[in-house]
Write an enzyme that holds these catalytic residues in place. Structure first.
Site, PDB file in Angstrom:
ATOM      1  N   LYS A   8       1.874   8.479   7.582  1.00  0.00           N
ATOM      2  CA  LYS A   8       0.717   7.956   6.837  1.00  0.00           C
ATOM      3  C   LYS A   8       0.696   6.435   6.932  1.00  0.00           C
ATOM      4  O   LYS A   8       1.706   5.802   7.260  1.00  0.00           O
ATOM      5  CB  LYS A   8       0.746   8.381   5.368  1.00  0.00           C
ATOM      6  CG  LYS A   8       1.974   7.910   4.561  1.00  0.00           C
ATOM      7  CD  LYS A   8       1.852   6.533   3.927  1.00  0.00           C
ATOM      8  CE  LYS A   8       3.120   6.130   3.178  1.00  0.00           C
ATOM      9  NZ  LYS A   8       3.384   4.717   3.058  1.00  0.00           N
ATOM     10  N   ASP A 132       6.451   9.755  -1.941  1.00  0.00           N
ATOM     11  CA  ASP A 132       5.483   9.949  -0.857  1.00  0.00           C
ATOM     12  C   ASP A 132       5.466  11.381  -0.319  1.00  0.00           C
ATOM     13  O   ASP A 132       4.648  11.723   0.526  1.00  0.00           O
ATOM     14  CB  ASP A 132       5.812   9.026   0.331  1.00  0.00           C
ATOM     15  CG  ASP A 132       5.356   7.597   0.081  1.00  0.00           C
ATOM     16  OD1 ASP A 132       4.470   7.382  -0.762  1.00  0.00           O
ATOM     17  OD2 ASP A 132       5.895   6.701   0.762  1.00  0.00           O
TER      18      ASP A 132
HETATM   19  O1  C5P Z   1      10.413   7.848  -4.753  1.00  0.00           O
HETATM   20  P1  C5P Z   1      11.199   7.182  -3.678  1.00  0.00           P
HETATM   21  O2  C5P Z   1      12.618   7.693  -3.602  1.00  0.00           O
HETATM   22  O3  C5P Z   1      10.525   7.186  -2.350  1.00  0.00           O
HETATM   23  O4  C5P Z   1      11.288   5.636  -4.105  1.00  0.00           O
HETATM   24  C1  C5P Z   1      12.203   4.744  -3.539  1.00  0.00           C
HETATM   25  C2  C5P Z   1      12.362   3.539  -4.448  1.00  0.00           C
HETATM   26  O5  C5P Z   1      11.155   2.780  -4.488  1.00  0.00           O
HETATM   27  C3  C5P Z   1      12.622   3.899  -5.914  1.00  0.00           C
HETATM   28  O6  C5P Z   1      13.989   4.050  -6.161  1.00  0.00           O
HETATM   29  C4  C5P Z   1      12.036   2.717  -6.664  1.00  0.00           C
HETATM   30  O7  C5P Z   1      12.963   1.663  -6.675  1.00  0.00           O
HETATM   31  C5  C5P Z   1      10.883   2.276  -5.781  1.00  0.00           C
HETATM   32  N1  C5P Z   1       9.580   2.825  -6.252  1.00  0.00           N
HETATM   33  C6  C5P Z   1       8.989   2.283  -7.391  1.00  0.00           C
HETATM   34  N2  C5P Z   1       7.791   2.788  -7.822  1.00  0.00           N
HETATM   35  C7  C5P Z   1       7.172   3.793  -7.148  1.00  0.00           C
HETATM   36  C8  C5P Z   1       7.758   4.345  -5.980  1.00  0.00           C
HETATM   37  C9  C5P Z   1       8.973   3.822  -5.566  1.00  0.00           C
HETATM   38  O8  C5P Z   1       9.525   1.359  -8.011  1.00  0.00           O
HETATM   39  N3  C5P Z   1       6.021   4.263  -7.600  1.00  0.00           N
END
Ligand code: C5P
Length: 285
Positions: A8, A132
């Site tokens: 994406k 995501d």
């Molecule tokens: O959800 P995911 O594991 O992909 O997110 C990776 C990191 O990105 C999280 O640990 C967080 O620090 C940050 N993040 C965030 N807010 C979001 C998505 C991700 O702060 N909405």
């Protein structure tokens, strides 16, 4: 069992608040692209996850491994499968490559184990794996809110060609969000006009409304990203932007020929991985 795992780009990424759980509240316009990994799932004696790239982890360090364990736990099936991932989506790039692979595992095991779970249920499981991953279950053009897991499907855009260029920089998503400060943002996406542009399939209004507030973090540290954005526009892109937390830059172009020219220009000037690709409609994902 073979699943294609499409990446994406973020046509928009806005941070609207900080949450108590360590995440940020977002408003994103996500767009699936015709650039994919291949995820093969085979019955096996024990769980095994492998990839063809040395810089992408095999085994428990891969989100696809966690995806198998989650499906196994919720369905009561033994996780006895081998997952073989052929990577094409650039790694740690802001293109949801790892998330797309995990989503492909959820879809693939849903079929392999004849569970017949609806996409909505897979999207809920996907949210447990990463912000995501839910989008990657169905793709298309989507408004994503919450931490990225609340999805509102939008009408498909007419086809856009786009050039992707990833400099050889590793950007951690957690680092980008941690270093975000609203005060440093110079360009915010304009969500309301952007959504109107999607409904009307208005290219100029789409270009004008796009934006990514995480550029204020990643571009400040890695000047090359801004230079690539500028080179894309100089070479004929109608609009360029960083995707997600970066470092991939994408340039939207109004023809395949212009895309080839933009790709040649950035390859000449920068040390980048590149591809010329297209937006993907939801029913093509
Ligand atoms: O959800 P995911 O594991 O992909 O997110 C990776 C990191 O990105 C999280 O640990 C967080 O620090 C940050 N993040 C965030 N807010 C979001 C998505 C991700 O702060 N909405």
């Amino acid at each position: 069992m073979l699943e294609r795992a499409f990446g994406k780009v973020n046509l928009a990424l806005d941070i609207v608040g900080r949450r108590g759980d360590g995440y940020h509240d977002l408003k994103m316009l996500l767009q699936g692209i015709d650039f994919c990994d291949e995820v093969e799932i085979l019955p096996a004696r024990e769980l095994q996850v492998t990839t063809d790239r040395p810089d992408v982890p095999d085994g428990p360090g891969n989100l696809a491994f966690k995806a198998v364990l989650l499906m196994s736990e919720r369905s009561g099936r033994k996780p006895n499968v081998q997952v073989r991932i052929t990577k094409r989506i650039f790694a740690a790039a802001g293109l949801a490559g790892g998330s797309a692979d995990a989503a492909a595992v959820l879809r693939g095991l849903n079929r392999l184990w004849s569970l017949f779970w609806p996409a909505e249920k897979l999207e809920k499981l996907a949210a447990e794996l990463g912000s995501d991953v839910p989008f990657c279950i169905r793709g298309g053009t989507v408004l994503a809110t919450g931490r990225g897991e609340i999805l509102e499907p939008l009408p498909d855009l007419d086809e856009h060609w786009l050039v992707l260029a990833k400099p050889r920089i590793e950007v951690s998503t957690a680092w980008a969000y941690r270093n975000y400060s609203a005060a440093a943002v110079t360009e915010r996406p304009k969500l309301a006009p952007l959504l109107a542009a999607v409904q009307a399939n208005d290219r100029q209004a789409l270009y004008a409304g796009m934006g990514n507030v995480l550029e204020s973090v990643t571009c400040r540290t890695y000047k090359e990203i801004t230079a690539i954005k500028e080179e894309m526009v100089r070479a004929g892109a109608a609009r360029s932007l960083m995707s997600g937390s970066g470092p991939t830059v994408f340039g939207l172009v109004d023809s395949q020929e212009k895309g080839e020219a933009v790709l040649a220009a950035v390859t000449n000037k920068f040390d980048v991985e590149t591809v010329l690709t297209k937006t993907l409609r939801r029913n093509e994902s």
